[in-house]
Design an enzyme around this catalytic site. Sequence first.
Site, mmCIF file in Angstrom:
data_model
loop_
_atom_site.group_PDB
_atom_site.id
_atom_site.type_symbol
_atom_site.label_atom_id
_atom_site.label_comp_id
_atom_site.label_asym_id
_atom_site.label_seq_id
_atom_site.Cartn_x
_atom_site.Cartn_y
_atom_site.Cartn_z
ATOM 1 N N ASP A 103 45.276 33.708 71.555
ATOM 2 C CA ASP A 103 46.544 33.059 71.153
ATOM 3 C C ASP A 103 47.093 33.412 70.063
ATOM 4 O OD1 ASP A 103 48.431 30.990 70.578
ATOM 5 O OD2 ASP A 103 46.929 29.453 70.551
ATOM 6 N N GLU A 182 39.761 51.357 44.560
ATOM 7 C CA GLU A 182 38.516 50.938 43.787
ATOM 8 C C GLU A 182 38.782 49.388 43.529
ATOM 9 O OE1 GLU A 182 39.240 52.967 40.045
ATOM 10 O OE2 GLU A 182 38.161 54.903 40.796
ATOM 11 N N GLU A 184 37.968 45.756 42.757
ATOM 12 C CA GLU A 184 37.123 44.961 41.737
ATOM 13 C C GLU A 184 37.043 43.500 42.339
ATOM 14 O OE1 GLU A 184 38.648 47.561 37.887
ATOM 15 O OE2 GLU A 184 39.797 45.953 38.429
ATOM 16 N N GLU A 264 31.885 45.344 35.900
ATOM 17 C CA GLU A 264 33.026 45.803 35.352
ATOM 18 C C GLU A 264 33.254 45.041 33.839
ATOM 19 O OE1 GLU A 264 35.886 47.288 34.839
ATOM 20 O OE2 GLU A 264 35.650 48.792 36.493
ATOM 21 N N GLU A 272 32.410 46.342 40.442
ATOM 22 C CA GLU A 272 33.329 47.368 41.033
ATOM 23 C C GLU A 272 32.127 48.338 41.879
ATOM 24 O OE1 GLU A 272 35.701 51.738 40.054
ATOM 25 O OE2 GLU A 272 36.298 49.579 39.128
ATOM 26 N N HIS A 321 42.811 50.024 42.149
ATOM 27 C CA HIS A 321 43.331 51.431 41.879
ATOM 28 C C HIS A 321 43.299 52.117 42.862
ATOM 29 C CE1 HIS A 321 41.660 50.073 37.598
ATOM 30 N NE2 HIS A 321 42.953 49.387 37.791
ATOM 31 N N ARG A 392 45.348 55.098 31.349
ATOM 32 C CA ARG A 392 45.135 54.197 31.896
ATOM 33 C C ARG A 392 46.189 52.921 31.907
ATOM 34 N NH1 ARG A 392 39.787 56.342 31.885
ATOM 35 N NH2 ARG A 392 38.979 55.946 34.105
ATOM 36 N N GLU A 411 46.383 58.492 40.987
ATOM 37 C CA GLU A 411 45.854 57.308 40.944
ATOM 38 C C GLU A 411 46.738 56.116 40.582
ATOM 39 O OE1 GLU A 411 42.222 54.620 38.652
ATOM 40 O OE2 GLU A 411 43.371 55.856 37.647
ATOM 41 N N ARG A 413 47.658 52.453 39.940
ATOM 42 C CA ARG A 413 46.805 51.612 39.141
ATOM 43 C C ARG A 413 47.279 50.122 39.360
ATOM 44 N NH1 ARG A 413 43.077 52.928 36.010
ATOM 45 N NH2 ARG A 413 43.115 51.254 34.665
#
Length: 523
Positions: A103, A182, A184, A264, A272, A321, A392, A411, A413
């Site tokens: 359904d 990645e 977390e 982390e 992580e 990330h 970062r 990456e 982030r």
Amino acid sequence: MRRPWQAGTVGEYGLRKIRRRVHTGVSRAPQRLTAAACQEERMAIDEKVAAQVSPREVIARAVERGVKIVDLRFTDLPGTWQHFSIPVSELTEDLFVEGIGFDGSSIRGFQQIHESDMLLFADPSTAVVDPCLEVPTLSLICDIKDPLKREDYSRDPRFIARKAEAYLRQSGVADTSYWGPEAEFYIFNSARFDQNAHSGYYFIDSEEGIWNSGANSTPNLAFRPRHKEGYFPVPPVDKLQDLRSRIVLAMIEAGIDIEVHHHEVGTAGQTEIDMRFDTLTTMADKVLTYKYIVKNVCYKYGYTATFMPKPLYGDNGSGMHTHQSLWKGGTPLFYDKDGYALLSDLARWYIGGLLQHAPALLAFAAPTTNSYRRLVPGYEAPIKLAYSARNRSACVRIPTYSSNPKARRLEFRSPDPTCNPYLAFSAMLMAGLDGIAKKTEPPKPIEADLYELDPELGAQVKDLPGSLPEVLDALEDDSAFLLKGDVFTPDLIETWVAYKRTREVDAINLRPHPYEFFLYYDA
């Protein structure tokens, strides 16, 4: 590549695989570069193996493994696994050909009640014995089709991902995209919350929480990570080592290659666990398997895990990330020995597409109101529309752990693990390909801490939108790049925006916030 059926013991498989890999990388984790031979081994394309798995083989091995129940799983529009189960005696080759009904009107973001009948078609390449259940149960991830036309369902998130991969091949730019998210999350001992007409609260507790340093209800053995200091002391400060290891072993048993696990930054159990990179649809499958295993192993041992981006005030939020790269004929396309951070022109244009479309992308990649409690300055949150090597604080970082051409990737982030990975990865890929097609140049890379720039330079760096309503508006204004190749459809985008506004944005806006009483009760 090992098939999920070939789940060996930890001794013969698990410990051999828990090692650093060049491609995906883990933010701030110790780096050990793998040999070129390992790189070549990892380049085997998973779809070639998956295509060899037949329904007959799945059925035969289910019998061999003593399977009693078959669990059929699919994804609703927001990105949560749904399922129902059948006895193994009902697992026939006809089931793979004819499908099985459900359904669709009861599933978030799917059909209306007058058009509710839908069909599931199990993908035999996803067969794996569930590592979390006591009754031997075979898990199969399914695609969704319309029962009348026998066509793929346009709102099936997995169909969007398969279309995105097909569009990549049709573009001629590349034949494969690799993804290394990645994800977390926090592991708590207790999470209580409620909201009604006369009260609203949440109460989180954790044996690791620094706030329990003065607790006196039981003997207090101390050793807890302070706020923003959880990365990453050894036990007994890290109280979750064994639990994370159990999660990792369950993931390996389910066919997920794991690179590393660690505590982390956040107190109270932020964690992580990093998966080895994979192709787009396969990795989205693995993200949902990952979340399922995390929640169930934690639950089994008396803990509760959450992928909320910002469950704790005053400490780091949980992101996802997302490392990504393009390949063609086994050759990495993001590498140029003479480019900034060893990036090719194609990689730079891909970044240009990500940054240009980032506000719209976040409607899929950071899709909750809670996402924007994480995306604020001061908590390692990437809110600046810039790219840089190693940095970062930028939305896009270029990892510099290795100069190997096969390790060259970017990456992104800003995403978080509340996203639907099929939709988020597909949207990112479409943005990058749009950047390549238009040769979109990103802003010049900035090496400095983007939160500490002088005012003149800081004014030149734009911020991401700061709320879910803003990114939904951005998606409505900037969706043409998603519609190319019919990967996304206007209907899916309209349904997504309407769902988010009515079920989440409006629902939050209607309710008083507890902190409003602190601010305004005595007005």
